[in-house]
Design a protein around this motif. Sequence first.
Motif, PDB file in Angstrom:
ATOM      1  N   GLU A   1      13.537   4.095  -7.237  1.00  0.00           N
ATOM      2  CA  GLU A   1      12.198   3.905  -6.670  1.00  0.00           C
ATOM      3  C   GLU A   1      12.235   2.685  -5.768  1.00  0.00           C
ATOM      4  OE1 GLU A   1       9.590   3.509  -9.972  1.00  0.00           O
ATOM      5  OE2 GLU A   1      10.206   5.404 -10.882  1.00  0.00           O
ATOM      6  N   ILE A   2      11.445   2.752  -4.689  1.00  0.00           N
ATOM      7  CA  ILE A   2      11.401   1.661  -3.719  1.00  0.00           C
ATOM      8  C   ILE A   2       9.965   1.446  -3.279  1.00  0.00           C
ATOM      9  CG2 ILE A   2      11.817   3.212  -1.749  1.00  0.00           C
ATOM     10  CD1 ILE A   2      13.511   0.941  -0.492  1.00  0.00           C
ATOM     11  N   TYR A   3       9.626   0.208  -2.904  1.00  0.00           N
ATOM     12  CA  TYR A   3       8.281  -0.053  -2.388  1.00  0.00           C
ATOM     13  C   TYR A   3       8.009   0.907  -1.227  1.00  0.00           C
ATOM     14  CZ  TYR A   3       7.713  -4.493  -4.933  1.00  0.00           C
ATOM     15  OH  TYR A   3       7.564  -5.462  -5.900  1.00  0.00           O
ATOM     16  N   GLU A   4       6.826   1.474  -1.226  1.00  0.00           N
ATOM     17  CA  GLU A   4       6.484   2.488  -0.228  1.00  0.00           C
ATOM     18  C   GLU A   4       6.652   1.970   1.204  1.00  0.00           C
ATOM     19  OE1 GLU A   4       3.246   5.956  -0.449  1.00  0.00           O
ATOM     20  OE2 GLU A   4       2.361   3.971  -0.205  1.00  0.00           O
TER      21      GLU A   4
ATOM     22  N   LYS B   1       4.876   2.900  -4.769  1.00  0.00           N
ATOM     23  CA  LYS B   1       6.323   3.130  -4.667  1.00  0.00           C
ATOM     24  C   LYS B   1       6.606   4.582  -4.324  1.00  0.00           C
ATOM     25  CE  LYS B   1       7.536  -0.359  -8.154  1.00  0.00           C
ATOM     26  NZ  LYS B   1       8.201  -0.582  -9.467  1.00  0.00           N
ATOM     27  N   LYS B   2       7.782   4.814  -3.809  1.00  0.00           N
ATOM     28  CA  LYS B   2       8.268   6.176  -3.578  1.00  0.00           C
ATOM     29  C   LYS B   2       9.584   6.351  -4.331  1.00  0.00           C
ATOM     30  CE  LYS B   2       6.431   7.708   0.883  1.00  0.00           C
ATOM     31  NZ  LYS B   2       6.810   8.237   2.205  1.00  0.00           N
ATOM     32  N   SER B   3       9.776   7.549  -4.848  1.00  0.00           N
ATOM     33  CA  SER B   3      11.081   7.847  -5.446  1.00  0.00           C
ATOM     34  C   SER B   3      12.006   8.319  -4.338  1.00  0.00           C
ATOM     35  CB  SER B   3      10.946   8.917  -6.526  1.00  0.00           C
ATOM     36  OG  SER B   3      10.430  10.110  -5.977  1.00  0.00           O
TER      37      SER B   3
ATOM     38  N   SER C   1       6.444  11.133  -3.304  1.00  0.00           N
ATOM     39  CA  SER C   1       5.591  10.014  -3.688  1.00  0.00           C
ATOM     40  C   SER C   1       5.369  10.030  -5.190  1.00  0.00           C
ATOM     41  CB  SER C   1       4.239  10.101  -2.966  1.00  0.00           C
ATOM     42  OG  SER C   1       4.422   9.921  -1.584  1.00  0.00           O
TER      43      SER C   1
ATOM     44  N   ASN D   1      12.728  12.278  -0.619  1.00  0.00           N
ATOM     45  CA  ASN D   1      11.725  11.526  -1.368  1.00  0.00           C
ATOM     46  C   ASN D   1      10.575  12.384  -1.835  1.00  0.00           C
ATOM     47  OD1 ASN D   1       8.947  10.903   0.208  1.00  0.00           O
ATOM     48  ND2 ASN D   1      10.586  11.359   1.654  1.00  0.00           N
TER      49      ASN D   1
ATOM     50  N   HIS E   1      13.326  -3.872  -2.543  1.00  0.00           N
ATOM     51  CA  HIS E   1      12.747  -3.844  -3.890  1.00  0.00           C
ATOM     52  C   HIS E   1      12.993  -2.457  -4.495  1.00  0.00           C
ATOM     53  CE1 HIS E   1      10.480  -7.175  -2.001  1.00  0.00           C
ATOM     54  NE2 HIS E   1      10.516  -7.685  -3.217  1.00  0.00           N
ATOM     55  N   ILE E   2      14.086  -2.331  -5.205  1.00  0.00           N
ATOM     56  CA  ILE E   2      14.486  -1.040  -5.781  1.00  0.00           C
ATOM     57  C   ILE E   2      14.535  -1.166  -7.297  1.00  0.00           C
ATOM     58  CG2 ILE E   2      16.422   0.578  -5.997  1.00  0.00           C
ATOM     59  CD1 ILE E   2      17.004   0.069  -3.020  1.00  0.00           C
ATOM     60  N   SER E   3      14.016  -0.141  -7.984  1.00  0.00           N
ATOM     61  CA  SER E   3      13.988  -0.154  -9.444  1.00  0.00           C
ATOM     62  C   SER E   3      14.335   1.227  -9.991  1.00  0.00           C
ATOM     63  CB  SER E   3      12.600  -0.583  -9.943  1.00  0.00           C
ATOM     64  OG  SER E   3      11.595   0.275  -9.425  1.00  0.00           O
TER      65      SER E   3
END
Length: 204
Positions: free
Chosen positions: A175-178, A135-137, A202, A200, A158-160
């Motif tokens: 955060e999101i899937y890279e 994931k990446k922020s 990582s 962003n 896909h965000i968390s």
Amino acid sequence: MEVLKEYISFEEIIKGSRFLSELFPCNSQAQARELVKTQKTKYADATHVVHAFIVGPSGEVMGMSDDGEPSGTAGRPALDVLKGRGCTNTLLTITRWFGGTLLGTGGLVKAYGNGAKQVLAAADQAGLFEELVAKKSFTFTSDYSLYKLIKNNMELFHISNLTEDFGTEITIKGEIYEDEFQIFSGKLKDLSNGKRSLQNSSLQ
């Protein structure tokens, strides 16, 4: 490998002793140490705060402590249950308040092992584990006129761990899937006519 998304706990009384099993998302050995330290401060009245953890992309870093229980009766069975689950980036603490009746080494192994199994089962039942995905922020700002449109489009990704700060503008972090980062970045630019962009870093 799977990782824990959220905190969960399980509690039981065994022959008068109270056992509180708690699972925490945990990304590093240093974070595990800090969490355990916090637990010991929080439960200063407890007899033992046993822990076990697994971290790393392939679960390569592990640790445990009996915290005063007889060697091999607490931390080891807890860690064995964690390993058997096939999870990583997870810390388990089992806090015991002694109730006056000795359980014996076999009883301790059973009690701590069962506490670990029960809290993991509760996590599974609640759907709290997910596949480990890079994931990446991200962070970006939005004006109020675009906010609803951007939020609707964010549901496609896909965000968390989303946070929003409503000031002069709205600052949105998460955060999101890279592999979705660049697509989301392009979508944000399109929606804002090139005025908004993602910042962003990582995640480690």
